[in-house]
Design an enzyme around this catalytic site. Structure first.
Site, PDB file in Angstrom:
ATOM      1  CE  LYS A 147      -2.452   6.580  -2.934  1.00  0.00           C
ATOM      2  NZ  LYS A 147      -1.348   6.191  -2.042  1.00  0.00           N
ATOM      3  CB  SER A 148      -1.959  12.749   0.237  1.00  0.00           C
ATOM      4  OG  SER A 148      -0.953  12.055  -0.421  1.00  0.00           O
ATOM      5  NE  ARG A 152      -0.814  14.730   4.706  1.00  0.00           N
ATOM      6  CZ  ARG A 152      -0.126  13.802   4.032  1.00  0.00           C
ATOM      7  NH1 ARG A 152      -0.761  12.835   3.401  1.00  0.00           N
ATOM      8  NH2 ARG A 152       1.193  13.850   3.980  1.00  0.00           N
ATOM      9  NE  ARG A 155       6.752   1.809   0.301  1.00  0.00           N
ATOM     10  CZ  ARG A 155       5.838   2.723   0.019  1.00  0.00           C
ATOM     11  NH1 ARG A 155       4.569   2.383  -0.078  1.00  0.00           N
ATOM     12  NH2 ARG A 155       6.195   3.974  -0.169  1.00  0.00           N
ATOM     13  CB  SER A 181       9.907  11.795   3.577  1.00  0.00           C
ATOM     14  OG  SER A 181       8.761  11.053   3.927  1.00  0.00           O
ATOM     15  CD  GLN A 233       4.652   8.197   2.831  1.00  0.00           C
ATOM     16  OE1 GLN A 233       5.527   7.446   3.247  1.00  0.00           O
ATOM     17  NE2 GLN A 233       3.848   7.875   1.838  1.00  0.00           N
ATOM     18  CG  ASP A 274       3.408   9.781  -5.426  1.00  0.00           C
ATOM     19  OD1 ASP A 274       4.471   9.201  -5.121  1.00  0.00           O
ATOM     20  OD2 ASP A 274       2.541  10.095  -4.590  1.00  0.00           O
ATOM     21  CE  LYS A 280       7.947   7.574  -3.233  1.00  0.00           C
ATOM     22  NZ  LYS A 280       7.471   8.263  -2.048  1.00  0.00           N
ATOM     23  NE  ARG A 303       1.001   7.079  -7.238  1.00  0.00           N
ATOM     24  CZ  ARG A 303      -0.225   7.577  -7.046  1.00  0.00           C
ATOM     25  NH1 ARG A 303      -1.034   7.773  -8.082  1.00  0.00           N
ATOM     26  NH2 ARG A 303      -0.659   7.895  -5.841  1.00  0.00           N
TER      27      ARG A 303
HETATM   28  C1  S3P Z   1       2.783  10.994   0.452  1.00  0.00           C
HETATM   29  C2  S3P Z   1       4.072  11.446   0.318  1.00  0.00           C
HETATM   30  C3  S3P Z   1       5.005  10.920  -0.691  1.00  0.00           C
HETATM   31  C4  S3P Z   1       4.276  10.188  -1.801  1.00  0.00           C
HETATM   32  C5  S3P Z   1       3.238   9.249  -1.280  1.00  0.00           C
HETATM   33  C6  S3P Z   1       2.203  10.009  -0.452  1.00  0.00           C
HETATM   34  C7  S3P Z   1       1.951  11.545   1.536  1.00  0.00           C
HETATM   35  O1  S3P Z   1       5.903  10.011  -0.073  1.00  0.00           O
HETATM   36  O2  S3P Z   1       5.192   9.503  -2.614  1.00  0.00           O
HETATM   37  O3  S3P Z   1       2.570   8.598  -2.335  1.00  0.00           O
HETATM   38  O4  S3P Z   1       0.717  11.349   1.531  1.00  0.00           O
HETATM   39  O5  S3P Z   1       2.510  12.198   2.432  1.00  0.00           O
HETATM   40  P1  S3P Z   1       7.178  10.502   0.779  1.00  0.00           P
HETATM   41  O6  S3P Z   1       6.682  11.444   1.766  1.00  0.00           O
HETATM   42  O7  S3P Z   1       7.733   9.260   1.418  1.00  0.00           O
HETATM   43  O8  S3P Z   1       8.112  11.067  -0.208  1.00  0.00           O
END
Ligand code: S3P
Length: 436
Positions: free
Chosen positions: A21-22, A26, A120, A164, A166, A316, A343, A391
């Site tokens: 997914k991540s 990207r 969030r 983080s 993200q 996660d 989350k 999850r």
């Molecule tokens: C993610 C980073 C994580 C993770 C999320 C996906 C990402 O969060 O928990 O499911 O794709 O960069 P954080 O960066 O807020 O910790």
């Protein structure tokens, strides 16, 4: 959508891990910034990557999705102001990364999300981006997020107060799109897919160890498109199957093409130190990410203590780790995990509520949980609330492997955000999960 998982004592078979997914998110973002014709294979056709791709199309990208294949076409016009609000659905990653990108494009946009995303925290990314020259306003720190044209500064440096990926990625993407130098310092290592993908496209990004974490610096140089990008399987999705294989009374399963980026797969070592039988074969590098096949057999687990630097790596996977802990002998203690509170749901509370329903003794803390596991099976007929969190839903459905009457989980539609073929994959392994 409510799901019921029937008890099944044994599971066997071979499955292919769904796309990460991540990385899928990207890939469409970086592909759009690159602005060349690019084909992406292995894309996760789940709601989160789809909402990110739709958000990019709303600002002028040309992304078409066909199953797990994606085509990004070169645009002849610059990114543009979207005609309506941009809806990122359930995706925190989608919203935070798009905040980074859009803040550099000199356009106005309002980003919104579903009920969970609207609760969030967004200041963790809005504040550093504003400091960097962006113009972002939130609603009491939360979505809707209003972005106005700003002027991104050169040579911005940011030391993140929280771990983080993200936030790190949002800042780097903003600098990349604005052609500026940037440095981000992370006190604890977090997933590094953005850095690896920029390197894959020959961008100038360097990550050097710094104290207990990393110092990541991007220098503008332009990216060079390779014609294709292949997304590896999602370790976080594989984690449900790994724990299923470990806790089932009898099992022998293979999960193929699982992403094994060291910043993501810390759960393997955690489960091995709990006594889990996990083997990795056929390891290779695909699009600058490690990938391999995972072999799992049923194992007698024992409790352990988990805290500190490993937490961002397994963040996660803590819901499904809690299920492993529930069937491990002795106590498992998880701390330094307060991030779980923000989350898709308050995951510590959601785990605690679910464990209470299956009669697993535990103690909840602000930043963690202690679970008193045992090898006893679940004898009640629980109704578990997923708290609208994919999850949490999948974790408690997997717990059905050790129940005598099966497990009912309410509100499971968000499974489609990250693991759209979950029910089919369960069926291939011999687990009957159906709507009720
Ligand atoms: C993610 C980073 C994580 C993770 C999320 C996906 C990402 O969060 O928990 O499911 O794709 O960069 P954080 O960066 O807020 O910790």
């Amino acid at each position: 959508m409510n799901l019921f998982a029937k008890p099944s004592a044994s599971i066997f078979g071979e499955v292919i891990c769904p796309g990460d997914k991540s990385i899928s998110q990207r890939a469409v973002i970086l592909g759009s910034i690159l602005n060349e014709d690019i084909a992406i294979e292995g894309f996760l056709n789940g709601e989160d990557p789809i909402s990110t791709a739709n958000a990019l199309n709303a600002i002028g990208s040309s992304i078409s999705i066909n199953g797990t294949s994606v085509i990004i076409e070169k645009r002849n016009t610059p990114f543009k102001k979207p005609e309506t609000e941009v809806d990122l659905g359930n995706s925190g990653t989608g919203m935070r990364l798009m905040m980074g990108l859009i803040s550099s494009l000199n356009i106005e946009a309002t980003l919104v999300g579903d009920e969970s995303l609207t609760k969030r925290p967004m200041l963790r990314i809005a504040n550093p981006l504003n400091e960097m020259g962006a113009s972002i306003a939130c609603n009491e720190g939360k979505p809707p997020v209003k972005i106005s044209p700003g002027k991104i500064l050169d040579n911005y440096t940011y030391e993140m107060p929280i771990a983080s990926a993200q936030v790190k990625s949002g800042i780097i993407l903003s600098a990349l799109a604005a052609n500026k130098n940037v440095t981000v310092i992370e006190k604890h290592p977090t997933r590094n897919h953005t850095e690896r993908m920029i390197s894959y496209f020959q961008g100038n990004i360097e990550s050097i160890p710094y104290k207990a974490g990393n110092k990541i610096s991007y220098t503008p140089s332009g990216l060079i498109a390779s014609k294709s990008y292949e997304v590896v399987g999602d370790f976080s999705s594989a984690a449900f199957l790994i724990v299923a294989g470990l806790i089932a009374k009898e099992s022998n399963i293979v999960i193929k093409n699982v992403g094994l980026n060291p910043t993501r797969c810390g759960l393997i070592d955690v489960l091995k130190s709990m006594g889990g039988f996990i083997e990795i074969k056929n390891q290779k590098l695909t699009s600058n990410e490690e990938v391999g096949d995972i072999y799992v057999r049923s194992s007698s687990l024992r409790g352990i203590s988990i805290s500190g630097d490993v937490i961002p790596n397994i963040i996660d996977e803590i819901p499904i780790l809690s299920i492993a802990a529930a069937f491990a002998d002795g106590e498992t203690s998880i701390s330094d995990a307060e991030e779980l509170r923000v989350k898709e749901s308050d995951r510590l509370q959601a785990i605690s509520d679910g464990l209470a329903k299956i009669n697993v003794n535990h103690e909840l803390f602000k930043d963690g949980i202690k679970i008193a596991g045992s090898s006893k099976d679940i004898e009640v007929s629980p109704e578990i609330d997923s708290h609208g969190d994919h999850r949490i839903a999948m974790s408690f459905l997997i717990a059905s492997l050790r129940s005598t009457n099966g497990i009912f989980v309410k509100d499971c539609k968000n499974i489609f955000t990250s693991f759209p073929y979950f029910i089919d994959v369960m069926k291939t392994l011999g687990i009957d999960v159906h709507e009720r």
